[in-house]
Design a protein around this motif. Sequence first.
Motif: not given
Length: 167
Positions: A99-128
């Motif tokens: 994978a070059q991009i990883v999209c995940f949630g669960h923590s409800h905390i938004l964030g984006a960072e690149v580690i070992d050329d992979i973009l890890f993206l958590n969009p946060g939560s649209l409710l809580k």
Amino acid sequence: MKILVMSDTHGDSHVIDKVREFYPEIDVLIHCGDSELSFSHEALEGIKKVRGNCDREKAFPEEEFFTVNNVNIFVTHGHLFNVKSSILSLSYRAKELGAQIVCFGHSHILGAEVIDDILFLNPGSLLKPRGRKEKSFAVVELNTTFFKVEFLTDDNQSIATHTFHRS
């Protein structure tokens, strides 16, 4: 190419519809789980979606892996990878898949960072949301030289923008 990423809407189909209306021409829609809707709910139509720890219906896959414009994208909710503690397990799975991009949630905390050329993206939560007051989602712009991630509120107001150069 633009990708809209959302997560943790917890039964609120109206916020999904609202966010989709902001971007009618988006190329790919992703929901990272905990929609708490049925797999076939009309608000989730045409969305790449995965099962979160609050989603009961077995029709949701635990993971999605697909390629768009030669970019491999891995989507999971994150609870099976203990993302509230560390993204190390998620990183191992992303590397297994290529994978070059990883999209995940669960923590409800938004964030984006690149580690070992992979973009890890958590969009946060649209409710809580956690860690901030704004409910959020993300729009990712893909280009041959960069990934641009913009976090937005449920009213389509920009929270932050990050650009990551691709290697």
